[in-house]
Structure formats: structure tokens, C-alpha cells
Enzyme design. Structure first.
Site, PDB file in Angstrom:
ATOM      1  N   LYS A  34      68.516  48.792 -99.575  1.00 51.57           N
ATOM      2  CA  LYS A  34      68.725  47.430-100.076  1.00 51.57           C
ATOM      3  C   LYS A  34      70.121  47.256-100.663  1.00 51.57           C
ATOM      4  CE  LYS A  34      63.873  46.225-100.860  1.00 51.57           C
ATOM      5  NZ  LYS A  34      63.273  47.419-100.287  1.00 51.57           N
ATOM      6  N   GLU A  53      67.603  43.213-110.432  1.00 48.83           N
ATOM      7  CA  GLU A  53      67.840  41.840-109.995  1.00 48.83           C
ATOM      8  C   GLU A  53      67.220  40.879-110.998  1.00 48.83           C
ATOM      9  OE1 GLU A  53      67.909  41.905-105.104  1.00 48.83           O
ATOM     10  OE2 GLU A  53      66.120  41.204-106.142  1.00 48.83           O
ATOM     11  N   HIS A  70      52.328  42.620-103.672  1.00 51.89           N
ATOM     12  CA  HIS A  70      53.650  42.419-103.060  1.00 51.89           C
ATOM     13  C   HIS A  70      53.636  42.646-101.544  1.00 51.89           C
ATOM     14  CE1 HIS A  70      55.463  42.109-107.019  1.00 51.89           C
ATOM     15  NE2 HIS A  70      54.912  43.248-107.358  1.00 51.89           N
ATOM     16  N   ARG A  93      62.915  45.751 -87.136  1.00 49.29           N
ATOM     17  CA  ARG A  93      61.822  46.065 -86.212  1.00 49.29           C
ATOM     18  C   ARG A  93      61.051  44.793 -85.909  1.00 49.29           C
ATOM     19  NH1 ARG A  93      57.947  45.239 -89.918  1.00 49.29           N
ATOM     20  NH2 ARG A  93      58.269  46.016 -92.038  1.00 49.29           N
TER      21      ARG A  93
END
Length: 480
Positions: free
Chosen positions: A115, A199, A234, A291
């Protein structure tokens, strides 16, 4: 390309093989001993047992899979999703062995697999990013200073993560140290990489993703969006296309941003760029999945395209056979992931024998299925049995078709998410499009659902008893 080895199992393996067969390409299945009777094994032209049930003894054995492909003279390997699909080393090894990897190049997988590396790649293209750190962080005092500067609540995320692992929401400074240690520990355990970053936590976002396609000739297009905001732990469980809240202008902006993300890592093939959308319709880059996505069928239904066919053609070096201006959204599609999970017990896996397993049928109903009656649902893998997808000319029609299809579905032997899915599709917040990623926490009360199901069962039993008594009375009347 005359023969493809499908390095996966279950519904996605079977779905890939069906397209390959349509294209006149032979297929090779691999399977663990737990999957020897699975539909994808019997459907393939050839099948090879790859090892024992645990993934690290079967579906994750990259070298062994490549050897099987070469021994059976396959031309290419399709990884599906999960397992080795986003393993850059495996993709490189496939190419090093003169086989075609039906997916992006290893460098693209590597960049977007981290990330932090992904954020670094896209920032040069002015893609909106959630405020936060640009590098991995381990120092608690530094983390506290950063958190104060961007403001609580914050989100600690594993750089190499996915599926909600290594992710912690922190509401205040006093929680930070403990939550950060947990995130690092979980990330290390799950991914072998304890790198985390911070974040700003967007408390009520929509989760919107854009499907992209890129060929080897420099052409990249987007195939519009999918709404993926209905999640548990999540992880997505219900998806739809298009989103009920995107305007044409916002759709174009997000589509253009997704194309730039693909260009930032020189992407080839089918991929998905994920964004968070806040209350003010500001969108932020979240990650790129390198993908095919679980939820790709909803995109196929609204575009009329076969994404697996396009993946194969791109891998063969062909041009994407259309341009952006050729693409339109037609109708609406919704998808429910049918998991062998118990929604009343925090969606924990429910394994066992499928005593009854009957799929719904009818117009505008599609089931991408990986099981059959009499099979055991193994504990070793993701517990998804199938994907139920319905289509309609309008969103309301697609939802009604979904509820009808859920009612037709018959599964006995394991708990499933079918009842949960029906709850969502019948809920006012979902029907009106007024929901976000907090839907399950806000509206779903498993105890209430269980109580209602028990009440319905009692009423059904009482009605059956009353009918039985009436039938007995009618039988006795002639002799009275």
C-alpha cells in the site's frame, strides 16, 4: 494458447474453465485431496492432485504447479483470485519457465501489493489520497505526533495487508500504543511483514471500485464502477453495479483516476482500483487489486463483456477490441457472496456436509458455483460456496430478482449468508441507496433475526398442524 492450467479451486476455477472451453482452449485443474470430487475437477479436460488440504501443501505450491503445467504442455496459467494470484514471485517464475501468466507483470503486482509503494506510485499523477504517512512507521512517539496532526480518529493499516487484517481504528491518543502493537503483530503473523502506516479514518465512507482493462499496446479503459459498501469484518459480502449514488460526472472522474493508477504501474490485464467516497463526494485512492475480482460478474452483466475472455486475449497479445466511447451501462446487477458462515455468530465459518444443495434458476439469475450436494465444505479454505448474481433493467428489478433467487436457494447441512443477504436486500436503507460501510454495524442484529426466524418457524409449524387436523377431519367425515 491451446491449454490453460487454472491454479485455483471452487467457483472461480470452474468459471474460468467455462470461458476457456467456449474459446476452444483445453483446461487443466489442480486439486487438493479435500477437493477431489469438486465440480472444477470433473469439468476440466485434465486434473492433477497437487497435495494435501492445507493451502501451503497444495494451492500455494508455486513450483509444483508450474511443473504440472509444463509436464502437461500447458501454454499458460490463470491464477484466479486468492492463493497465488497476487504473488509477484510466482508471476515471474511462470514467465521464467516460458509460460504465460494470465495477469499483470510481476513488477505491477509488487508495486500495488504494498500500500505504501502504491501510494508513492500514484501521487505523481495527482490521484487524491487519504491524509496520512507516506512511509512505514514503528516509533510510537512519532505515530502520536502524526496522529495529532491529521486528527483522530485514525486508521492503522498493514502495508502488505488485505481482508481487514492488520487494521485498527484508533479513536484517541490513549489507545494508540496498544492498537499499533496489535496491528504490527497481526500484520507480521498474516503477511510476514509488520510494516504499518497511518491514515485519517473516514468514518462513514462508501467503498467504490473501478474495473480497468489494459493491453500490451498501450490502451487502457475502465468498465465503470462497482459499489462494495456492504461488508462484514472489512470484507465485502454484497456488491452491485452501477452504484446508486454516482453521477455521470463523478463516474467519469473516478474512471479517469483509475486509468491513471493503472498507468502509474504500467498495468496489463484486468485489474480493479478501489476508492473511498466521503459524504461530500470526495474520493480517495485506497488500493489496486492486481487480479480478477470476486465481484466481476456484476460488471459483466451491465456491459455484456466476458472479463475472463478479455484477460486471455490480452495475455495472447491482442488489442482490447473497443475504446472507452464504445462502452455503456445497460441495466443493473447485484451480487451476494454465498458463504458457509453463521451470521448469528459473527459470520464465523460453518463447515460440514451439504445434505441438500439446490441452486436457483430463471431469467436474469446467474450462479457462479463451486459445490454440489453431498460434498463436504472443508475448513481449510475461504468458505464461499458460490456467488449469486441477478440482473434487471432497473436497480429495483435486480433486487427483486435477487430476493426471489434467495428464496429458491436450498442449502442444508451448513449455515449460510443467504438469510443475511435477504435481510440486506429487503432493508429500507439499502433499497433507498442510503448506506455506507457501517451498514452491518448499524442495522444488522443477528439476535433479532434469529428470533424472527424462530417465530416464523413456530408459525409455520402451527399452520401445518392446523392443516393436518383439518385434513384428518375431512377424512373422518364420511364415516361419522
Amino acid at each position: 494458447m491451446k491449454k490453460i492450467l487454472v491454479a485455483n479451486r471452487g467457483e472461480i476455477a470452474l468459471r474460468i474453465m467455462k470461458t476457456a472451453k467456449k474459446m476452444g482452449i483445453k483446461t487443466v485443474a489442480i486439486f487438493s485431496t479435500a477437493d477431489r470430487n469438486a465440480p472444477h475437477v470433473t469439468f476440466a479436460d485434465e486434473a492433477v492432485c497437487i497435495g494435501n488440504p492445507p493451502s501451503n501443501q497444495s494451492y500455494l505450491l508455486g513450483d509444483k504447479i508450474i511443473k504440472v503445467a509444463k509436464d502437461l504442455q500447458a501454454d499458460a496459467i490463470h491464477p484466479g483470485y486468492g492463493f497465488l494470484s497476487e504473488n509477484a514471485e510466482f508471476a515471474q517464475a511462470v514467465e521464467d519457465n516460458n509460460l504465460i501468466f494470465i495477469g499483470p507483470k510481476s513488477e505491477s503486482i509488487k508495486t500495488m501489493g504494498s500500500k505504501l509503494a502504491a501510494k508513492d506510485a500514484v501521487k505523481h499523477y495527482n490521484i487524491p489520497l487519504v491524509p496520512g504517512t507516506e512511509q512505514a512507521i514503528t516509533d510510537i512517539n512519532e505515530a502520536k505526533q502524526i496522529a495529532k496532526s491529521i486528527g483522530f480518529p485514525i486508521l492503522i493499516k498493514a502495508s502488505a495487508g488485505g481482508g481487514g487484517k492488520g487494521m485498527r481504528i484508533v479513536q484517541s491518543e490513549k489507545e494508540l500504543e496498544a492498537q499499533m502493537k496489535r496491528a504490527i503483530s497481526e500484520a507480521t503473523s498474516a503477511f510476514g511483514d509488520g510494516s504499518v502506516f497511518i491514515e485519517k479514518y473516514i468514518s462513514s465512507p462508501r467503498h467504490i471500485e473501478i474495473q480497468i482493462l489494459a493491453d500490451t499496446h498501450g490502451h487502457t479503459v475502465h468498465l465503470f464502477e462497482r459499489e462494495c459498501s456492504i461488508q462484514r469484518r472489512h470484507q465485502k459480502v454484497i456488491e452491485e453495479a452501477p452504484s446508486s449514488i454516482l453521477t455521470p460526472e463523478l463516474r467519469d472522474k473516478m474512471g479517469e483516476a483509475a486509468i491513471l493508477v493503472a498507468k502509474s504501474c504500467h498495468y496489463i490485464g484486468a485489474g480493479t482500483v478501489e476508492f473511498l467516497l466521503d459524504d461530500d463526494n470526495n474520493f480517495y485512492f485506497l488500493e489496486m487489486n492486481t487480479r480478477l475480482q470476486v465481484e466481476h460478474p456484476v460488471t459483466e452483466l451491465i456491459t455484456g463483456l466476458d472479463l475472463v475472455e478479455l484477460q486471455i486475449k490480452i495475455a495472447r497479445g491482442e488489442n482490447i477490441p473497443f475504446i472507452q466511447a464504445d462502452l455503456d451501462i445497460t441495466g443493473h446487477a447485484v451480487e451476494l457472496r454465498v458463504y458457509a458462515e453463521d451470521p448469528s455468530n459473527n459470520f464465523l465459518p460453518s463447515v460440514g456436509l451439504l445434505k441438500s444443495y439446490q441452486l436457483p434458476e430463471g431469467n436474469n439469475i446467474r450462479v457462479d458455483n463451486g459445490f454440489k450436494q453431498g460434498m463436504e465444505v472443508p475448513i481449510y479454505y475461504d468458505p464461499m460456496l458460490a456467488k449469486l448474481i441477478t440482473y434487471g433493467n432497473t436497480r429495483e428489478e435486480a433486487i427483486l430478482n435477487m430476493i426471489n433467487a434467495i428464496n429458491q436457494y436450498k442449502i442444508e447441512g451448513v449455515e449460510t449468508t443467504l438469510g443475511f443477504g435477504k435481510f440486506v436486500f429487503e432493508h429500507h436503507a439499502f433499497r433507498t441507496g442510503k448506506f455506507d460501510t457501517n451498514f452491518v454495524n448499524m442495522y444488522y442484529a443477528p439476535e433479532l433475526q434469529k428470533s424472527e426466524a424462530e417465530t416464523e418457524a413456530k408459525l409455520a409449524a402451527l399452520l401445518a398442524l392446523k392443516q393436518y387436523q383439518l385434513d384428518l377431519k375431512q377424512v373422518r367425515l364420511p364415516n361419522s
